[in-house]
Design a protein around this motif. Structure first.
Motif, PDB file in Angstrom:
ATOM      1  N   THR A  82       1.132   7.551   1.096  1.00  0.00           N
ATOM      2  CA  THR A  82       2.362   8.130   1.390  1.00  0.00           C
ATOM      3  C   THR A  82       2.801   8.290   2.859  1.00  0.00           C
ATOM      4  OG1 THR A  82       1.812  10.273   1.710  1.00  0.00           O
ATOM      5  CG2 THR A  82       1.676   9.645  -0.499  1.00  0.00           C
ATOM      6  N   ALA A  83       4.222   8.221   2.969  1.00  0.00           N
ATOM      7  CA  ALA A  83       4.668   8.266   4.368  1.00  0.00           C
ATOM      8  C   ALA A  83       4.056   9.553   5.253  1.00  0.00           C
ATOM      9  CB  ALA A  83       6.265   8.433   4.133  1.00  0.00           C
ATOM     10  N   GLY A  84       3.751  10.469   4.455  1.00  0.00           N
ATOM     11  CA  GLY A  84       3.315  11.256   5.290  1.00  0.00           C
ATOM     12  C   GLY A  84       1.665  11.268   5.668  1.00  0.00           C
ATOM     13  N   GLU A  85       1.017  10.487   5.025  1.00  0.00           N
ATOM     14  CA  GLU A  85      -0.248  10.089   5.277  1.00  0.00           C
ATOM     15  C   GLU A  85      -0.401   9.085   6.532  1.00  0.00           C
ATOM     16  OE1 GLU A  85      -2.477  10.778   0.798  1.00  0.00           O
ATOM     17  OE2 GLU A  85      -1.593   8.764   1.351  1.00  0.00           O
ATOM     18  N   LEU A  86       0.531   8.181   6.310  1.00  0.00           N
ATOM     19  CA  LEU A  86       0.605   7.140   7.454  1.00  0.00           C
ATOM     20  C   LEU A  86       1.171   7.723   8.780  1.00  0.00           C
ATOM     21  CD1 LEU A  86       1.724   4.025   5.170  1.00  0.00           C
ATOM     22  CD2 LEU A  86      -0.365   4.314   6.460  1.00  0.00           C
ATOM     23  N   GLY A  87       2.238   8.480   8.656  1.00  0.00           N
ATOM     24  CA  GLY A  87       2.861   9.136   9.849  1.00  0.00           C
ATOM     25  C   GLY A  87       3.467   7.833  10.546  1.00  0.00           C
ATOM     26  N   PRO A  89       0.884  -1.470   0.045  1.00  0.00           N
ATOM     27  CA  PRO A  89      -0.030   0.024   0.060  1.00  0.00           C
ATOM     28  C   PRO A  89       0.916   1.233   0.080  1.00  0.00           C
ATOM     29  CG  PRO A  89       0.151  -0.809   2.288  1.00  0.00           C
ATOM     30  CD  PRO A  89       0.845  -1.887   1.241  1.00  0.00           C
ATOM     31  N   PHE A  90       2.019   1.166  -0.176  1.00  0.00           N
ATOM     32  CA  PHE A  90       2.876   2.361   0.019  1.00  0.00           C
ATOM     33  C   PHE A  90       3.335   2.952  -1.584  1.00  0.00           C
ATOM     34  CE2 PHE A  90       4.285  -0.835   3.220  1.00  0.00           C
ATOM     35  CZ  PHE A  90       3.621  -0.347   4.294  1.00  0.00           C
ATOM     36  N   CYS A  91       3.384   4.417  -1.323  1.00  0.00           N
ATOM     37  CA  CYS A  91       3.746   5.286  -2.688  1.00  0.00           C
ATOM     38  C   CYS A  91       4.528   6.178  -2.259  1.00  0.00           C
ATOM     39  CB  CYS A  91       2.397   5.717  -3.120  1.00  0.00           C
ATOM     40  SG  CYS A  91       1.864   4.446  -4.368  1.00  0.00           S
ATOM     41  N   ALA A  92       5.465   6.739  -2.813  1.00  0.00           N
ATOM     42  CA  ALA A  92       6.352   8.009  -2.585  1.00  0.00           C
ATOM     43  C   ALA A  92       5.515   9.088  -2.587  1.00  0.00           C
ATOM     44  CB  ALA A  92       7.460   8.008  -3.644  1.00  0.00           C
ATOM     45  N   THR A  93       4.757   9.260  -3.887  1.00  0.00           N
ATOM     46  CA  THR A  93       3.636  10.251  -3.945  1.00  0.00           C
ATOM     47  C   THR A  93       2.493   9.783  -4.430  1.00  0.00           C
ATOM     48  OG1 THR A  93       4.307  10.941  -6.263  1.00  0.00           O
ATOM     49  CG2 THR A  93       5.629  12.109  -4.635  1.00  0.00           C
ATOM     50  N   ARG A  94       1.225  10.589  -4.437  1.00  0.00           N
ATOM     51  CA  ARG A  94      -0.106  10.042  -5.149  1.00  0.00           C
ATOM     52  C   ARG A  94      -0.216  10.610  -6.287  1.00  0.00           C
ATOM     53  NH1 ARG A  94      -4.094   7.709  -2.861  1.00  0.00           N
ATOM     54  NH2 ARG A  94      -3.336   7.784  -0.950  1.00  0.00           N
ATOM     55  N   CYS A  95      -0.356   9.811  -7.502  1.00  0.00           N
ATOM     56  CA  CYS A  95      -0.858  10.577  -8.616  1.00  0.00           C
ATOM     57  C   CYS A  95      -2.145  11.010  -8.720  1.00  0.00           C
ATOM     58  CB  CYS A  95      -0.628   9.257  -9.534  1.00  0.00           C
ATOM     59  SG  CYS A  95       0.780   8.648  -9.899  1.00  0.00           S
ATOM     60  N   THR A 131       3.280   1.170  -4.799  1.00  0.00           N
ATOM     61  CA  THR A 131       4.471   0.918  -5.250  1.00  0.00           C
ATOM     62  C   THR A 131       5.317  -0.353  -4.797  1.00  0.00           C
ATOM     63  OG1 THR A 131       4.315   3.240  -5.716  1.00  0.00           O
ATOM     64  CG2 THR A 131       6.459   2.051  -6.137  1.00  0.00           C
ATOM     65  N   PRO A 132       5.164  -1.510  -5.176  1.00  0.00           N
ATOM     66  CA  PRO A 132       5.896  -2.562  -4.754  1.00  0.00           C
ATOM     67  C   PRO A 132       7.515  -2.370  -4.780  1.00  0.00           C
ATOM     68  CG  PRO A 132       4.099  -3.590  -5.989  1.00  0.00           C
ATOM     69  CD  PRO A 132       4.259  -1.967  -6.402  1.00  0.00           C
ATOM     70  N   SER A 133       7.984  -1.675  -5.783  1.00  0.00           N
ATOM     71  CA  SER A 133       9.249  -1.517  -5.963  1.00  0.00           C
ATOM     72  C   SER A 133       9.916  -0.656  -4.831  1.00  0.00           C
ATOM     73  CB  SER A 133       9.836  -0.936  -7.363  1.00  0.00           C
ATOM     74  OG  SER A 133       9.033   0.115  -7.449  1.00  0.00           O
ATOM     75  N   LEU A 144      -1.002  13.811 -15.499  1.00  0.00           N
ATOM     76  CA  LEU A 144      -1.272  12.743 -14.656  1.00  0.00           C
ATOM     77  C   LEU A 144      -0.610  12.735 -13.162  1.00  0.00           C
ATOM     78  CD1 LEU A 144      -0.866   9.768 -17.217  1.00  0.00           C
ATOM     79  CD2 LEU A 144      -3.041  10.827 -16.449  1.00  0.00           C
ATOM     80  N   GLU A 145       0.401  13.721 -12.977  1.00  0.00           N
ATOM     81  CA  GLU A 145       1.088  13.736 -11.693  1.00  0.00           C
ATOM     82  C   GLU A 145       2.255  12.528 -11.550  1.00  0.00           C
ATOM     83  OE1 GLU A 145      -1.100  15.197  -8.394  1.00  0.00           O
ATOM     84  OE2 GLU A 145      -2.230  16.379  -9.746  1.00  0.00           O
ATOM     85  N   ARG A 146       2.651  11.877 -12.634  1.00  0.00           N
ATOM     86  CA  ARG A 146       3.467  10.843 -12.631  1.00  0.00           C
ATOM     87  C   ARG A 146       4.854  11.767 -12.292  1.00  0.00           C
ATOM     88  NH1 ARG A 146       2.139   5.767 -11.903  1.00  0.00           N
ATOM     89  NH2 ARG A 146       4.149   5.207 -13.167  1.00  0.00           N
ATOM     90  N   ASN A 147       5.651  10.763 -11.478  1.00  0.00           N
ATOM     91  CA  ASN A 147       6.921  11.654 -11.170  1.00  0.00           C
ATOM     92  C   ASN A 147       8.185  10.824 -11.709  1.00  0.00           C
ATOM     93  OD1 ASN A 147       6.707   8.847  -9.704  1.00  0.00           O
ATOM     94  ND2 ASN A 147       7.540   9.362  -7.811  1.00  0.00           N
TER      95      ASN A 147
END
Length: 406
Positions: A55-60, A40-46, A98-100, A166-169
């Motif tokens: 994201t890490a900020g959302e999970l804290g 369930p983890f992503c660096a940023t949200r598209c 983002t499994p990677s 698309l806000e892809r990074n």
């Protein structure tokens, strides 16, 4: 309880219902079985994404990859204890999120956890999705040595301005480099994902994206029309008038372009949004299992499962998911026993999207009459005792299904 006796519980039971457990006990062990594992983890949200990701900020501090992995191990053990121990896993699909972001070692640990609880069938297909920006040659080497057999990379477009909308990074070229690195590591089965119909995308942009995909050693391409999902940042932009809603006529024309170019390059459609080289092992067997309504267990926060007509789904938040399992309970958020009508409706919806088509024998007389109307309209053909979508029918697949089911 519904009037047909099926149980629908959309609260948060600590266990599957007796109805569900009885259905598990009646499973044919020779029926194909797969595992889906949700990271369930992503660096940023598209902006267009409505998947269950954080994201890490959302999970804290409420959750971490470590607590998630502990939960996954517990759920794998629980799933294995409820199913026949001799039943092998034929496909594994790691998605997200983002499994990677777990890195090569983290994904290797995840596959080891699967092996600790289940037996992989000989020749099992093991896929992981990856974001090109969080991969490297070393990453792919590690996955190959761990036992992964298939890589799916999110490319979406070769046009920088389309990725921006698309806000892809990632940069356009990175997806292509990642595909080459995966091939160099020994992966024969590579997929690239494309999204078409993004506001601001031109015919030339999509043509360049297709050409870029075909310039690297992929044997599978998935291409999806941009869908504006409620609750996403993209949907809010559309509502405010900042970007236009994707145009249906444009989407149809882009799909025809995709199909023509991919077909000319030797890739054949086997599901409305998926193309593969003709070799049998180039298709995604895990996704085929979804479309055939085979059995699979979804592991991880928000993951959905289907076992012998029982559908159930997990609590969404990673912290709640892990806490349930740590407390000895399954992380079930809801469950449903599918009726015969449910099973039939899903079979029509899904089988008709596949190149093999919908067996004529699966329809009753009234449905066959309505399907024959679609044949007369040039939307279906009958081949090998099955209704198969024509090229034009693929553009109108949802409508064809609705008409057949009336």
């Amino acid at each position: 309880m519904r009037d047909d006796g099926a149980v629908v519980n959309r609260q948060a039971p600590e266990r599957l219902s007796d109805h569900a457990l009885a259905a598990f006990g009646a499973v044919d062990v020779d029926r194909p079985f797969g595992l889906y594992l949700h990271v369930p983890f992503c660096a940023t949200r598209c902006g267009y994404c409505d998947f269950n990701t954080y994201t890490a900020g959302e999970l804290g501090s409420s959750s971490s990859p470590q607590s998630w992995m502990e939960g996954v191990r517990r759920e794998l053990d629980a799933a294995a204890s409820m199913l026949a121990p001799e039943r092998p896993v034929e496909t594994v699909f790691v998605g997200g999120g983002t499994p990677s972001l777990l890195g090569g070692d983290g994904l290797a640990e995840l596959l080891d956890a699967v092996r600790d609880s289940f037996t992989l069938a000989p020749g099992a297909e093991v896929t992981t999705e990856s974001n090109p920006e969080s991969t490297s040659p070393e990453f792919f080497d590690r996955l190959r040595s761990a036992g992964y057999t298939r890589i799916s990379l999110g490319m979406q477009s070769a046009a920088t301005h389309v990725l921006s909308v698309l806000e892809r990074n990632h940069t356009p070229g990175r997806a292509l480099d990642a595909a080459r690195e995966a091939a160099a590591a020994g992966f024969e089965h590579l997929n690239l994902d494309l999204i078409y119909g993004t506001p601001g995308e031109s015919d030339a942009d999509l043509a360049a994206s297709i050409d870029a995909v075909l310039s690297v050693p992929v044997d599978h391409v998935s291409a999806y029309a941009l869908i504006v999902e409620d609750g996403t940042a993209f949907a809010r932009k559309v509502r405010r008038g900042e970007v236009p809603m994707p145009d249906d006529d444009v989407l149809a024309a882009r799909y025809e372009m995709l199909d023509a170019r991919l077909s000319a390059a030797g890739l054949t459609w086997y599901e409305v949004s998926n193309w593969a080289l003709p070799q049998t092992d180039s298709v995604c067997r895990h996704n085929e299992a979804y479309w055939r309504s085979d059995d699979w267990w979804g592991i991880g926060p928000g993951a959905h499962s289907h076992v012998n007509g029982v559908r159930f789904w997990n609590q969404k938040h990673p912290a709640t998911y892990s806490a349930s399992l740590a407390g000895g309970a399954l992380p079930i958020a809801g469950q449903e026993m599918l009726t015969a009508d449910d099973v039939h409706t899903e079979a029509v919806m899904l089988r008709l999207r596949m190149r093999g088509g919908l067996p004529v024998s699966m329809l009753d007389d009234a449905e066959r009459a309505r399907a024959d109307v679609a044949v007369a309209a040039g939307l279906l053909v009958v081949a090998s005792d099955a209704y198969v979508l024509t090229d034009r029918g693929r553009l109108l697949a949802d409508g064809v299904v609705r008409d057949i089911l009336d």
